[in-house]
Design an enzyme around this catalytic site. Structure first.
Site, PDB file in Angstrom:
ATOM      1  CE  LYS A 125      21.448  29.290   6.641  1.00 11.42           C
ATOM      2  NZ  LYS A 125      21.825  28.589   5.396  1.00 11.42           N
TER       3      LYS A 125
ATOM      4  CB  SER B 143      18.082  17.845   9.157  1.00  8.44           C
ATOM      5  OG  SER B 143      18.948  18.781   9.761  1.00  8.44           O
ATOM      6  CB  THR B 144      15.049  16.055  13.189  1.00 10.43           C
ATOM      7  OG1 THR B 144      13.845  15.822  12.446  1.00 10.43           O
ATOM      8  CG2 THR B 144      14.733  15.986  14.670  1.00 10.43           C
TER       9      THR B 144
ATOM     10  N   GLY C 229      17.097  21.502  13.357  1.00 12.80           N
ATOM     11  CA  GLY C 229      15.960  22.066  14.113  1.00 12.80           C
ATOM     12  C   GLY C 229      16.266  22.084  15.595  1.00 12.80           C
TER      13      GLY C 229
ATOM     14  CD  GLU D 248       6.431  22.432   8.609  1.00 10.89           C
ATOM     15  OE1 GLU D 248       6.415  21.179   8.556  1.00 10.89           O
ATOM     16  OE2 GLU D 248       5.472  23.102   8.983  1.00 10.89           O
TER      17      GLU D 248
ATOM     18  CB  CYS E 292      10.437  16.541   4.075  1.00 12.03           C
ATOM     19  SG  CYS E 292       9.078  17.436   3.311  1.00 12.03           S
TER      20      CYS E 292
ATOM     21  CD  GLU F  66      14.809  12.975   6.464  1.00 12.22           C
ATOM     22  OE1 GLU F  66      15.627  13.674   7.073  1.00 12.22           O
ATOM     23  OE2 GLU F  66      13.756  13.422   5.971  1.00 12.22           O
TER      24      GLU F  66
HETATM   25  P1  NAD Z   1      19.761  20.894   6.952  1.00  5.63           P
HETATM   26  O1  NAD Z   1      19.071  20.835   8.255  1.00  5.63           O
HETATM   27  O2  NAD Z   1      21.136  20.379   6.855  1.00  5.63           O
HETATM   28  O3  NAD Z   1      19.829  22.408   6.451  1.00  5.63           O
HETATM   29  C1  NAD Z   1      18.657  23.183   6.290  1.00  5.63           C
HETATM   30  C2  NAD Z   1      18.995  24.636   6.448  1.00  5.63           C
HETATM   31  O4  NAD Z   1      19.355  24.872   7.801  1.00  5.63           O
HETATM   32  C3  NAD Z   1      20.168  25.115   5.612  1.00  5.63           C
HETATM   33  O5  NAD Z   1      19.883  26.419   5.156  1.00  5.63           O
HETATM   34  C4  NAD Z   1      21.307  25.115   6.618  1.00  5.63           C
HETATM   35  O6  NAD Z   1      22.343  26.017   6.293  1.00  5.63           O
HETATM   36  C5  NAD Z   1      20.585  25.551   7.858  1.00  5.63           C
HETATM   37  N1  NAD Z   1      21.208  25.198   9.122  1.00  5.63           N
HETATM   38  C6  NAD Z   1      21.907  24.088   9.432  1.00  5.63           C
HETATM   39  N2  NAD Z   1      22.281  24.129  10.721  1.00  5.63           N
HETATM   40  C7  NAD Z   1      21.795  25.283  11.246  1.00  5.63           C
HETATM   41  C8  NAD Z   1      21.859  25.899  12.522  1.00  5.63           C
HETATM   42  N3  NAD Z   1      22.480  25.328  13.542  1.00  5.63           N
HETATM   43  N4  NAD Z   1      21.243  27.090  12.697  1.00  5.63           N
HETATM   44  C9  NAD Z   1      20.586  27.676  11.686  1.00  5.63           C
HETATM   45  N5  NAD Z   1      20.507  27.146  10.435  1.00  5.63           N
HETATM   46  C10 NAD Z   1      21.098  25.963  10.228  1.00  5.63           C
HETATM   47  O7  NAD Z   1      18.786  20.200   5.900  1.00  5.63           O
HETATM   48  P2  NAD Z   1      19.004  19.975   4.349  1.00  5.63           P
HETATM   49  O8  NAD Z   1      19.996  18.874   4.160  1.00  5.63           O
HETATM   50  O9  NAD Z   1      19.219  21.272   3.665  1.00  5.63           O
HETATM   51  O10 NAD Z   1      17.543  19.479   3.900  1.00  5.63           O
HETATM   52  C11 NAD Z   1      17.102  18.174   4.076  1.00  5.63           C
HETATM   53  C12 NAD Z   1      16.278  18.053   5.350  1.00  5.63           C
HETATM   54  O11 NAD Z   1      15.184  18.961   5.297  1.00  5.63           O
HETATM   55  C13 NAD Z   1      15.664  16.673   5.491  1.00  5.63           C
HETATM   56  O12 NAD Z   1      15.758  16.266   6.826  1.00  5.63           O
HETATM   57  C14 NAD Z   1      14.212  16.902   5.092  1.00  5.63           C
HETATM   58  O13 NAD Z   1      13.309  15.970   5.601  1.00  5.63           O
HETATM   59  C15 NAD Z   1      13.971  18.281   5.609  1.00  5.63           C
HETATM   60  N6  NAD Z   1      12.816  18.915   4.943  1.00  5.63           N
HETATM   61  C16 NAD Z   1      11.643  19.017   5.626  1.00  5.63           C
HETATM   62  C17 NAD Z   1      10.522  19.564   5.003  1.00  5.63           C
HETATM   63  C18 NAD Z   1       9.195  19.672   5.732  1.00  5.63           C
HETATM   64  O14 NAD Z   1       8.298  20.337   5.227  1.00  5.63           O
HETATM   65  N7  NAD Z   1       9.044  19.048   6.885  1.00  5.63           N
HETATM   66  C19 NAD Z   1      10.619  20.021   3.687  1.00  5.63           C
HETATM   67  C20 NAD Z   1      11.842  19.897   3.017  1.00  5.63           C
HETATM   68  C21 NAD Z   1      12.940  19.346   3.664  1.00  5.63           C
END
Ligand code: NAD
Length: 487
Positions: A183, A237-238, A241, A259, A293, A390
């Site tokens: 997804k 995002s955390t 996660g 991640e 990130c 962040e």
């Molecule tokens: P986000 O957590 O809002 O969304 C990421 C994904 O998770 C999306 O596909 C979203 O639809 C999905 N999602 C959201 N809530 C969910 C849930 N409850 N259950 C299942 N899926 C869910 O993050 P974002 O705004 O898309 O990306 C930015 C974040 O990603 C930042 O915190 C960044 O640091 C992190 N990031 C980390 C890495 C790494 O390697 N550590 C790499 C890239 C981005």
């Protein structure tokens, strides 16, 4: 025209991709282009039934193709063909990626997309090299540790590097003999759909790589909680996660790789090459407008060189030229959404209201779309939201230190531990601090990844669990089984 394109006429695939076919679906989430704010598409939301269909297709494909037990070199061959096709179609893929995301079309072909093809090849080569072990036992028994694929991996990716993040998940999962239901982010899903089309065109059996579009609440939860998803691999995002951990705990128990977010410190000592350090740090916060990130976000500089270093940073962060992602000449990315641009603004404003000085930037850029100026904040204490949160934008904080102990105390974040940077010419200090820093990556006298995909990436603390890239990521897509035979 080169790579530049007209965003109003670019074709792109809208729909889920299941069992080798694009499945049109109702547009449910309004999508706006970050470069000009124009509404241009709607993202469908896969229901639990649609996710079920994708999982059953993956299950049937695993069985029909025998992907998990086929001669491993066959998996390698197919994945190399997939990487070849990604390279051959790099321009089309780049344009679809640039249309809805913050990635610049001029950076994608030689950057994200070339690297993704290379990483898929990297993982393809593990398929016939990592295997099972015969282990020492007494002479009346014969012991083995069998290494096996999990089955179906449920992958979820963020919006900031859609193709790269998809590559980090599918490369090791498919090479290790699994199927994947992925997804992508609801803000940038279409390049991932196109990637899945390419995989099938390259010879990957239909159903082994399915894409379901949707949000976290409906589609994400249905995927992570599905009983036949054997493992979850998430980047985001955390906050999300931890929602995923909760959902997995509620619906059953399964392994997961997470991640997550970061707030990475860069410690600059007076003995460093200050120009190179300023290039690396400013380069990181300008790249994708800080929406990475591992972005350099917290500069901690030795007081004796702070003034000189601040000037060097300001010089490099001034005069960026915003432009649309579809113009090959653009070098500075928009922010993904209006909401996110406003969030950046509110954290910066709160820091300034709390006594911080803004040395440059601190405001949106007057330009169509969602742009925010590169920003440098100073005079901050450890509890300021600009230090703790962040921000996910082009915002750097700058703090100073007198002693190594002070530097390390400032570098230590209460929750994040994703990446870090050390700039010094003292070898002993480098080795000492590289051990001490609580972060999954330590870059020394640089602040960027290389193309050495053997280095794993992942977080300490609440920046994540497990690793992407490297041998670790391949092994994370395999389960082990102990076999003990009485002779
Ligand atoms: P986000 O957590 O809002 O969304 C990421 C994904 O998770 C999306 O596909 C979203 O639809 C999905 N999602 C959201 N809530 C969910 C849930 N409850 N259950 C299942 N899926 C869910 O993050 P974002 O705004 O898309 O990306 C930015 C974040 O990603 C930042 O915190 C960044 O640091 C992190 N990031 C980390 C890495 C790494 O390697 N550590 C790499 C890239 C981005």
């Amino acid at each position: 025209m080169g790579l530049s394109f007209d965003p109003d006429t670019l074709p792109f695939p809208v729909g889920h991709f299941i069992n080798g076919r694009l499945i049109a679906a109702k547009a449910e989430i309004d999508m706006h282009r970050p470069s000009d704010g124009k509404a241009y598409a709607g993202c469908p939301i896969a229901s639990a039934e649609r996710v079920e269909e994708a999982v059953q297709s993956a299950k049937a494909a695993l069985k029909a193709s025998n992907w998990g037990r086929v001669r491993p070199r066959e998996r390698t061959r197919v994945l190399h063909a997939f990487a070849d096709l990604i390279e051959a179609e790099a321009e089309t893929l780049a344009r679809i990626e640039a249309l809805s995301s913050t990635r610049l079309v001029g950076q994608l072909v030689a950057g994200d997309i070339a690297v993704t093809a290379e990483q898929i090849r990297f993982f393809a080569e593990f398929a016939d090299k990592e295997g099972s072990d015969v282990v020492p036992t007494d002479d009346k028994t014969f012991g083995m540790i069998l290494s096996e694929p999990y089955g179906i991996i449920g992958a979820i990716t963020p919006w900031n590097f859609p193709v790269s993040m998809a590559g980090w998940k599918i490369g090791p999962a498919l090479a290790a003999g699994n199927a994947v239901v992925l997804k992508p982010s609801e803000m940038t899903p279409f390049s991932t759909v196109y990637l899945a089309e390419l995989a099938v065109r390259a010879g990957l059996p239909a159903g082994l790589f399915n894409v379901v579009l949707g949000d976290g609440v409906t589609t994400g939860n249905a995927l992570t909680g599905h009983p036949q998803i054997a493992k979850v691999s998430f980047t985001g995002s955390t906050r999300a996660g931890s929602a995923i951990m909760e959902n997995i705990a509620r619906t059953g128990v399964k392994p997961m790789t997470l991640e997550l977010g970061g707030k990475s410190p860069q410690i600059v000592f007076a003995d460093a090459d200050l120009d190179k350090a300023a290039d690396a740090i400013a380069g990181s916060v300008l790249f994708n407008a800080g929406q990475a990130c591992v972005a350099a976000t917290r500069v901690i500089v030795e007081a004796s060189v702070a003034e000189r270093f601040t000037e060097a940073l300001v010089k490099r962060m001034a005069n960026v030229r915003p432009g649309p992602t579809w113009d090959e000449a653009t070098q500075y990315s928009p922010i993904i959404s209006e909401r996110q641009r406003d969030r950046i603004g509110s954290i910066v404003d709160a820091a300034v209201a709390g006594g911080s000085r803004c040395l440059i930037g601190g405001r949106p850029i007057d330009h169509p779309g969602y742009f925010y100026a590169p920003t440098l904040l100073t005079d901050l204490d450890q509890t300021s939201p600009a230090i703790v949160e962040e921000i996910f934008g082009p915002v750097l904080t700058l703090q100073t230190f007198e002693t190594e102990e002070q530097a390390m105390a400032l570098a230590d974040h209460p929750t994040y531990g994703l990446a870090s940077g050390l700039f010094t010419s003292d070898l002993s200090r480098t080795l000492r601090l590289a051990r001490e820093i609580q972060a999954g990556t330590v870059w020394v006298n640089r602040y960027s990844r290389s193309r050495d995909h053997i280095l794993p990436t992942g977080g300490y603390k609440r920046s994540g669990i497990g690793k992407d890239l490297g041998r670790a990521a391949y092994l994370a897509n395999r389960e082990t089984k102990s076999v003990l035979i009485s002779l």
